[in-house]
Scaffold this motif. Structure first.
Motif, PDB file in Angstrom:
ATOM      1  N   SER A   1       3.715  11.280   3.004  1.00 32.96           N
ATOM      2  CA  SER A   1       3.568  10.033   2.243  1.00 32.96           C
ATOM      3  C   SER A   1       4.071   8.849   3.065  1.00 32.96           C
ATOM      4  CB  SER A   1       4.346  10.123   0.934  1.00 32.96           C
ATOM      5  OG  SER A   1       5.723  10.297   1.209  1.00 32.96           O
ATOM      6  N   PHE A   2       3.478   7.705   2.841  1.00 28.82           N
ATOM      7  CA  PHE A   2       3.929   6.491   3.517  1.00 28.82           C
ATOM      8  C   PHE A   2       3.665   5.300   2.601  1.00 28.82           C
ATOM      9  CE2 PHE A   2      -0.519   6.759   4.575  1.00 28.82           C
ATOM     10  CZ  PHE A   2      -0.964   5.462   4.524  1.00 28.82           C
ATOM     11  N   ARG A   3       4.403   4.254   2.857  1.00 27.78           N
ATOM     12  CA  ARG A   3       4.293   3.029   2.062  1.00 27.78           C
ATOM     13  C   ARG A   3       4.381   1.826   2.992  1.00 27.78           C
ATOM     14  NH1 ARG A   3       8.247  -0.038  -1.146  1.00 27.78           N
ATOM     15  NH2 ARG A   3       9.820   1.394  -0.352  1.00 27.78           N
TER      16      ARG A   3
ATOM     17  N   GLY B   1       0.833  -1.216   0.000  1.00 29.21           N
ATOM     18  CA  GLY B   1       0.000   0.000   0.000  1.00 29.21           C
ATOM     19  C   GLY B   1       0.854   1.247   0.000  1.00 29.21           C
ATOM     20  N   GLU B   2       0.319   2.356  -0.567  1.00 29.94           N
ATOM     21  CA  GLU B   2       1.056   3.616  -0.648  1.00 29.94           C
ATOM     22  C   GLU B   2       0.042   4.751  -0.688  1.00 29.94           C
ATOM     23  OE1 GLU B   2       4.840   5.476  -3.138  1.00 29.94           O
ATOM     24  OE2 GLU B   2       3.757   3.722  -3.877  1.00 29.94           O
TER      25      GLU B   2
ATOM     26  N   GLU C   1      10.956  -0.378 -10.381  1.00 31.22           N
ATOM     27  CA  GLU C   1      12.174  -0.327  -9.590  1.00 31.22           C
ATOM     28  C   GLU C   1      12.033  -0.864  -8.164  1.00 31.22           C
ATOM     29  OE1 GLU C   1      13.695   3.591  -9.591  1.00 31.22           O
ATOM     30  OE2 GLU C   1      14.140   3.637 -11.753  1.00 31.22           O
ATOM     31  N   ARG C   2      10.833  -1.135  -7.700  1.00 31.37           N
ATOM     32  CA  ARG C   2      10.683  -1.619  -6.327  1.00 31.37           C
ATOM     33  C   ARG C   2       9.617  -2.700  -6.179  1.00 31.37           C
ATOM     34  NH1 ARG C   2       8.442   3.987  -3.675  1.00 31.37           N
ATOM     35  NH2 ARG C   2       6.438   4.101  -4.749  1.00 31.37           N
ATOM     36  N   ASP C   3       8.925  -3.024  -7.216  1.00 33.56           N
ATOM     37  CA  ASP C   3       7.963  -4.113  -7.214  1.00 33.56           C
ATOM     38  C   ASP C   3       8.512  -5.256  -8.064  1.00 33.56           C
ATOM     39  OD1 ASP C   3       6.207  -2.753  -5.600  1.00 33.56           O
ATOM     40  OD2 ASP C   3       5.183  -1.798  -7.290  1.00 33.56           O
ATOM     41  N   PHE C   4       8.106  -6.469  -7.706  1.00 35.67           N
ATOM     42  CA  PHE C   4       8.711  -7.632  -8.326  1.00 35.67           C
ATOM     43  C   PHE C   4       7.631  -8.550  -8.895  1.00 35.67           C
ATOM     44  CE2 PHE C   4      11.339  -6.303  -4.759  1.00 35.67           C
ATOM     45  CZ  PHE C   4      12.575  -6.117  -5.365  1.00 35.67           C
ATOM     46  N   ILE C   5       8.017  -9.243  -9.958  1.00 35.25           N
ATOM     47  CA  ILE C   5       7.227 -10.337 -10.496  1.00 35.25           C
ATOM     48  C   ILE C   5       7.929 -11.635 -10.089  1.00 35.25           C
ATOM     49  CG2 ILE C   5       6.358 -11.456 -12.570  1.00 35.25           C
ATOM     50  CD1 ILE C   5       6.271  -8.761 -13.910  1.00 35.25           C
TER      51      ILE C   5
END
Length: 688
Positions: free
Chosen positions: A509-511, A499-500, A551-555
């Motif tokens: 902002s937060f993640r 979540g972001e 750049e920060r999420d993965f498959i």
């Protein structure tokens, strides 16, 4: 004399020529004849061959009142030799050696008669002492303690008398008696009494062994031995049982294998009490059975477990009105012990339950083999061309395909920007697109281009063929107790955004991030069955990072198997797998022009790809019941690492660490596995 000599003759029947049919008859009448002359006459009459020892000297007197056959003549000859202190020992070549009797009795393998007599009820050494008066002066008897047998070397008639004596004394004269106990525990009392009778001087007068065995079903002991010894042990058992009635109301039981925290709730349930929850090692081990990614929640639940104080009041209330069932059961953590405060009868009952639960549990080594074989093949062939007028006199004509590289339009735009035909932001975008397109090019790329004052002409041919083969082997393994869940993870923990959020002014902002396990994971719970098979409840996950997004999420690539199977001890079972064969073909062309035979290849682009994947998962459980089984498995694994280190570095750092840090020798090297039969290897198998 003839009846006593016949058993001795039977032993020589295969070697002696006297086994032939008897026809000749002869009489004998010798007075003070030389013994050597007598031996010559026997050789002539019987046809036997003799080797005479130099010590054979003297005179003999032999008289027969009737004609004798060859067999009877030879019997009389043997009796005469024995009466004069000599014996005929059969040799390996069919001849007989005449020598003094004392030499024949101790001549190693040339004994004139030897018998091995097994015993059933008495000890071999005791029987040897009883046989001394029966044997001759030169006869010998020895005890074989391993097989409880007597070995006798003597004349045949003496051996026959020794057999008769042994039949008389080797009889079961023991008696049995069962003593039922009311207060003491049968197993504890039987062990104490058995140790007592094994002490020197407590075996009884006859030396007959006394055995004390516990009968758990009826809380009794069974005693077997000589009558006087059995009566003495039975009387002692009754006295100890009466003494236990007025014994202490508290008992401390030290557990050898089981966990006291796990045993205590079982005993409380037997007493009709509410089990006391205890945060023990068993509860912590239950984490191995939880799904991956839920460890935090489970840990919080275990931390909240508390142990209420066990008091006499609440235990008595839980026991109800039945006074017999009142008992206080406590656990001492420091020594893995249980303290039971109850009547002697309750102590005995609970002690028997603890004894049956406190056994060494078998272990299971679970090994998994994960094999993934992949084969990827791709072929591309495309032609692109461009024709345009620099001054607009010639209309634009081009062919540009999405499955071909590099992008001809991007390169043309970059050239135009370089020449100043295109300016501003559009020129920069064309240049960037041309660079990216060229970097993505693979295989063979060729072409031609020309820029004149009147127009631009160019074409590009791209041809690619790629083959990618992969063979991935993974072998996770884990050792665990029977009915105990366990898991192993070899991989990484990567952050996955869940979540972001941003504030109204792009502030605050937060993640939120969740940690995800990626790698090889094996969770298993084995159960050993009575028939030597193992029931496995297991979960196998193989995951890897396929690509990165933003750049920060993965498959993630993920292969998961969850099942329950039954496998034989040491057997390999295929759990499951995937056979995938995917083929893709794409073609882009200019209508009509791309269909022209031959020339149509310049107006189209073709791409063919094929991906074949073979994924298989195998499992093998191995039951480890004894310390020797565990040592063998450890030595096999240790040797595997040792040999790899020696091949690479010339020495084993693992062995050096064991000696230098642990101060202990490395595990022994097991015997090598037998080489496979070459005839059993198929011709297609790889040669090593």
């Amino acid at each position: 004399m003839s009846r006593r000599i016949l058993p001795f003759l039977a032993a020589f029947a295969a070697l002696s020529p006297l086994a032939a049919p008897l026809h000749a008859q002869a009489t004998i009448n010798l007075r003070d004849a030389d013994i050597r002359a007598f031996i010559d006459d026997v050789a002539r009459v019987t046809g036997a061959s003799f080797v005479i020892d130099p010590r054979v000297q003297g005179k003999v007197s032999v008289v027969s009142d009737k004609p004798l056959g060859r067999t009877q003549y030879f019997e009389l000859f043997l009796a005469t030799l024995r009466a004069n202190g000599y014996v005929a020992v059969p040799g390996t070549a069919g001849q007989y050696r005449i020598q003094p009797a004392e030499a024949g009795a101790g001549a190693g393998g040339a004994r004139y008669a030897t018998a091995v007599i097994p015993l059933t009820n008495i000890e071999a050494q005791q029987a040897v002492d009883s046989l001394r008066p029966v044997l001759s002066r030169n006869g010998t008897a020895s005890a074989n303690r391993t097989g409880n047998a007597v070995i006798i070397a003597d004349f045949a008639d003496n051996i026959a008398r020794a057999r008769q004596v042994l039949r008389e004394i080797d009889r079961d004269r023991s008696v049995s008696q069962v003593v039922t106990l009311r207060n003491a525990g049968a197993r504890d009392l039987a062990q104490s009494l058995q140790r007592l009778v094994q002490q020197p001087g407590n075996q009884g007068g006859s030396g007959m062994p006394t055995t004390v065995v516990a009968v758990d079903a009826s809380n009794a002991i069974a005693i077997k031995g000589e009558p006087s010894q059995v009566q003495r042990i039975a009387k002692m058992a009754r006295e100890l049982d009466q003494g236990a009635a007025s014994g202490s109301d508290s008992r401390v039981i030290f557990l050898q294998h089981a966990d006291a925290a796990a045993v205590m709730p079982v005993l409380q349930q037997l007493m009709g009490q509410t089990p006391t929850p205890v945060a023990s090692a068993t509860a912590m081990n239950s984490l191995a059975g939880t799904p991956f990614g839920q460890r935090g929640q489970q840990q919080d639940q275990i931390v909240q477990v508390q142990q209420p104080a066990a008091t006499t009041a609440n235990v008595g209330a839980a026991a109800g009105t039945n006074s017999r069932r009142k008992a206080i059961i406590a656990r001492y953590e420091g020594a893995n012990a249980l303290v039971i405060a109850a009547s002697p009868e309750i102590q005995r009952e609970l002690g028997e339950v603890i004894r049956q639960l406190d056994n060494r549990r078998a272990q299971v080594q679970v090994e998994a083999i994960i094999v993934e074989i992949s084969d990827t093949a791709a072929r591309k062939l495309g032609v692109q061309f461009l024709l345009a007028g620099s001054d607009g006199s010639v209309p634009l004509v081009s062919s540009n395909f999405s499955n071909a590289a590099p992008n001809l339009m991007a390169i043309t735009g970059a050239i135009a920007a370089e020449k100043g035909v295109i300016t501003g932001d559009a020129a920069d975008k064309f240049k960037d697109a041309a660079v990216q397109s060229l970097l993505a090019t693979a295989g063979f790329t060729g072409g031609f281009g020309q820029i004149t004052s009147n127009g631009i002409f160019g074409f590009i041919i791209n041809a690619v063929k790629s083959d990618v083969n992969s063979n991935i082997l993974s072998t996770p393994s884990i050792m665990t107790l029977d009915n105990q869940p366990a898991k192993i993870l070899v991989g990484q923990e990567i952050p996955v955004t869940t979540g972001e959020a941003l504030g109204n002014n792009l502030d605050n902002s937060f993640r939120t991030v969740q940690r995800q396990d990626v790698g090889i994971q094996l969770a298993v719970k084995p159960q050993i069955n009575a028939g030597g098979t193992v029931t496995l409840t297991l979960k196998q996950i193989v995951s890897s990072i396929a690509a990165t997004v933003a750049e920060r999420d993965f498959i993630l690539n993920k292969r998961e198997l969850e099942t329950a199977v039954t496998v034989g001890d040491g057997q390999i079972l295929a759990l499951g797998g995937l056979l995938d064969d995917t083929e893709r073909r794409s073609m882009e062309k200019i209508p009509l022009l791309g269909d022209i035979p031959g020339l149509g290849a310049f107006f189209r682009s073709k791409t063919n790809s094929r991906v074949k994947t073979n994924l298989m998962i195998f499992i093998r459980p191995t039951i480890v019941r004894t310390q020797a089984d565990g040592d063998l498995i450890t030595a096999n694994r240790w040797d595997n690492v040792r040999e790899q280190q020696q091949d690479r570095e010339g020495y084993s750092a693992l062995d050096a660490l064991a000696w230098g840090y642990m101060r202990t020798p490395p595990p022994y090297k097991p015997a090598p596995f037998p080489a496979p039969d070459p005839a059993a290897i198929p011709p297609s198998a790889p040669k090593r």
